[in-house]
Structures are given as structure tokens and as C-alpha cells.
Design a protein around this motif. Structure first.
Motif, PDB file in Angstrom:
ATOM      1  N   ASP A   1      70.451  15.241  -9.222  1.00 26.50           N
ATOM      2  CA  ASP A   1      69.330  14.487  -8.667  1.00 26.50           C
ATOM      3  C   ASP A   1      69.773  13.703  -7.442  1.00 26.50           C
ATOM      4  O   ASP A   1      70.875  13.139  -7.394  1.00 26.50           O
TER       5      ASP A   1
ATOM      6  N   ARG B   1      64.743  25.251  -8.520  1.00 26.72           N
ATOM      7  CA  ARG B   1      63.480  24.881  -9.172  1.00 26.72           C
ATOM      8  C   ARG B   1      63.644  24.855 -10.689  1.00 26.72           C
ATOM      9  O   ARG B   1      63.228  23.907 -11.354  1.00 26.72           O
TER      10      ARG B   1
ATOM     11  N   GLY C   1      65.397  21.867 -12.199  1.00 26.42           N
ATOM     12  CA  GLY C   1      64.596  20.663 -12.338  1.00 26.42           C
ATOM     13  C   GLY C   1      65.155  19.426 -11.664  1.00 26.42           C
ATOM     14  O   GLY C   1      64.658  18.324 -11.905  1.00 26.42           O
TER      15      GLY C   1
ATOM     16  N   THR D   1      65.634  16.475  -9.064  1.00 27.91           N
ATOM     17  CA  THR D   1      64.588  15.812  -8.303  1.00 27.91           C
ATOM     18  C   THR D   1      65.175  14.890  -7.241  1.00 27.91           C
ATOM     19  O   THR D   1      66.387  14.688  -7.166  1.00 27.91           O
TER      20      THR D   1
ATOM     21  N   LEU E   1      59.829  24.368  -4.093  1.00 27.14           N
ATOM     22  CA  LEU E   1      60.356  23.048  -4.442  1.00 27.14           C
ATOM     23  C   LEU E   1      59.394  21.935  -4.047  1.00 27.14           C
ATOM     24  O   LEU E   1      59.412  20.852  -4.645  1.00 27.14           O
TER      25      LEU E   1
ATOM     26  N   SER F   1      56.751  21.953  -6.922  1.00 27.09           N
ATOM     27  CA  SER F   1      57.254  21.333  -8.149  1.00 27.09           C
ATOM     28  C   SER F   1      57.604  19.855  -7.959  1.00 27.09           C
ATOM     29  O   SER F   1      58.098  19.207  -8.891  1.00 27.09           O
ATOM     30  N   ARG F   2      57.345  19.326  -6.743  1.00 27.75           N
ATOM     31  CA  ARG F   2      57.596  17.915  -6.422  1.00 27.75           C
ATOM     32  C   ARG F   2      59.054  17.526  -6.610  1.00 27.75           C
ATOM     33  O   ARG F   2      59.378  16.424  -7.016  1.00 27.75           O
ATOM     34  N   GLN F   3      59.971  18.415  -6.279  1.00 34.13           N
ATOM     35  CA  GLN F   3      61.396  18.113  -6.397  1.00 34.13           C
ATOM     36  C   GLN F   3      61.984  17.569  -5.102  1.00 34.13           C
ATOM     37  O   GLN F   3      63.066  16.995  -5.112  1.00 34.13           O
TER      38      GLN F   3
END
Length: 235
Positions: free
Chosen positions: A18, A41, A44, A46, A65, A68-70
Motif C-alpha cells: 500500500d 488489481r 488489492g 491501495t 486500477l 477499483s479505486r486503487q
């Protein structure tokens, strides 16, 4: 130790976290690391800062991406026809550092070459220069731009040899070679692995010293960004 991995997920194993900064090669629909992006993706992760010329197109590339709001921030030169990119920026959901295309390329090259900053006329007197130092050279004002580096560079090449030397095909060369030099770790997906000695040394685009991991592409769509046709003229 071999640089070759069996699949895209294995090639990115242990590299994703992250808040990391990722450089992603490509220009429009050409030269995108389209096999590696879906792995990010699925992982996960972020809060990503992504450095790329653009953010893919609807349903393709880095768009995944965004969807998926990453991605927290994009450093890019072109929004283009990516409606999701536009919507997220205008709504304040996505931070954007819009950089002139040549400046973006040079910032990446500088990152790979260990050059912390450079001066350019591009952007002087515009919003691009806001908050940046300027200086006069020969009576002309220049804006200071800083290098770009990343925790991870994901790139796409045409061919790789056993040492990790890369060749790119035509316009897929775009940002990919510079990004290979500017990542703390560089992962390349390639269409083909060739035997040692295949490459003329003078024709190698990216030396293997810049490439840490290699995987054969699982996705090679080679989309056409805009297809236009015209009626065939009579013989």
C-alpha cells in the motif's frame, strides 16, 4: 539466480504494498504491461501513486486500477479519452500532477541517471510552474523540474534474452526503456524469450542490468486506439 518467472503473479510476488509508487510503461494503447496490471488489481494494494503517460483507456490497462479505486495519485501527461480518469479528477477523488510530455520523459530519464533536478523552458509562466523554482539563463527564464523514481517499474518489451537484455518493437519503445532505469525494482513482461547471442549488442534497447524480473506475457491484445476506414477506390 534466474530472472525468469513462470507467470505474472509470481513475477510481482513480494513487491507490492500500500502507498507505493509504480511506473507503468506505455503510450496510448501501445506497450502497456497488460499482463502485470491485472495482478496489481487482484492484490488489492491501495493508495498507489502511478507514473505513466496516460492511464489506459476505457476497460484497458491502468483503467482497471482506476476502476477499483486503487490509485490515489497519477503523474501523467495525458487524460485523453479516459472518461473514468476525467471523472475521478474533476470530482476530487484522484490527485493529478499533469506534466508536459517531454518533461515527463526527461524527469523519468533523470531519475534513472541519478540527476535530482534539471531546468526547462517548458511550462514557464503557466500553472505547470506554480510552486517551482525558476532561474534565468542567458536572459531566459527556466523552471526547475525534479526527477521521478519509483518503488516498482512495470514495462512491456518484445524480446528478452537470458541475461535480461530487452528489445522493444516500434512505438512500444515509448516510455518503457527510461522507466526500466528509474525503478528500484523493474519487472518486464515480454512477448518472446530468445537464445543468448540472438541480439546484436548495438541493437539492445535496455541492458539486462536494469531488469530484475522477466515473465512471458499472457495478454497481447495489441489494440488499435482509433480505427478509421475509407471506401476502396475503384481500380
Amino acid at each position: 539466480m534466474s530472472k525468469f518467472y513462470n507467470d505474472p503473479a509470481a513475477a510481482l510476488e513480494g513487491l507490492l504494498f500500500d502507498g507505493m509508487t509504480v511506473m507503468s510503461g506505455g503510450f496510448g494503447l501501445s506497450g502497456n504491461p497488460e499482463s502485470l496490471i491485472p495482478v496489481i488489481r487482484t492484490a488489492g494494494v491501495t493508495g498507489l501513486t502511478v507514473i505513466s503517460n496516460n492511464a489506459g483507456a476505457d476497460g484497458f490497462g491502468l483503467w482497471m486500477l482506476l476502476e477499483s479505486r486503487q490509485i490515489r495519485k497519477m503523474i501523467a501527461s495525458y487524460v485523453g479519452e479516459n472518461k473514468l480518469f476525467e471523472q475521478q479528477y474533476l470530482s476530487g477523488e484522484l490527485e493529478l500532477e499533469l506534466t508536459p510530455q517531454g518533461t515527463l520523459a526527461e524527469r523519468i530519464r533523470a531519475g534513472g541517471a541519478g540527476i535530482p533536478a534539471f531546468y526547462t523552458r517548458t511550462g514557464v509562466g503557466t500553472v505547470v510552474a506554480e510552486g517551482k523554482l525558476t532561474e534565468l539563463f542567458d536572459g531566459q527564464e527556466y523552471v526547475r523540474e525534479t526527477w521521478l523514481r519509483a518503488d516498482l517499474s512495470i514495462i512491456k518489451a518484445w524480446r528478452a534474452d537470458p541475461e535480461g537484455n530487452l528489445m522493444f518493437r516500434k512505438t512500444a519503445r515509448n516510455f518503457n526503456p527510461n522507466m526500466a532505469t528509474a525503478g528500484r525494482v523493474t519487472v518486464a513482461e515480454v512477448e518472446e524469450i530468445v537464445p543468448a547471442g540472438t541480439f546484436d549488442p548495438d541493437c539492445i534497447h535496455t541492458p539486462g542490468i536494469y531488469v530484475d524480473r522477466i515473465v512471458v506475457s499472457t495478454i497481447n491484445e495489441k489494440r488499435i486506439e482509433k480505427l478509421t476506414t475509407r471506401p476502396k477506390e475503384p481500380a
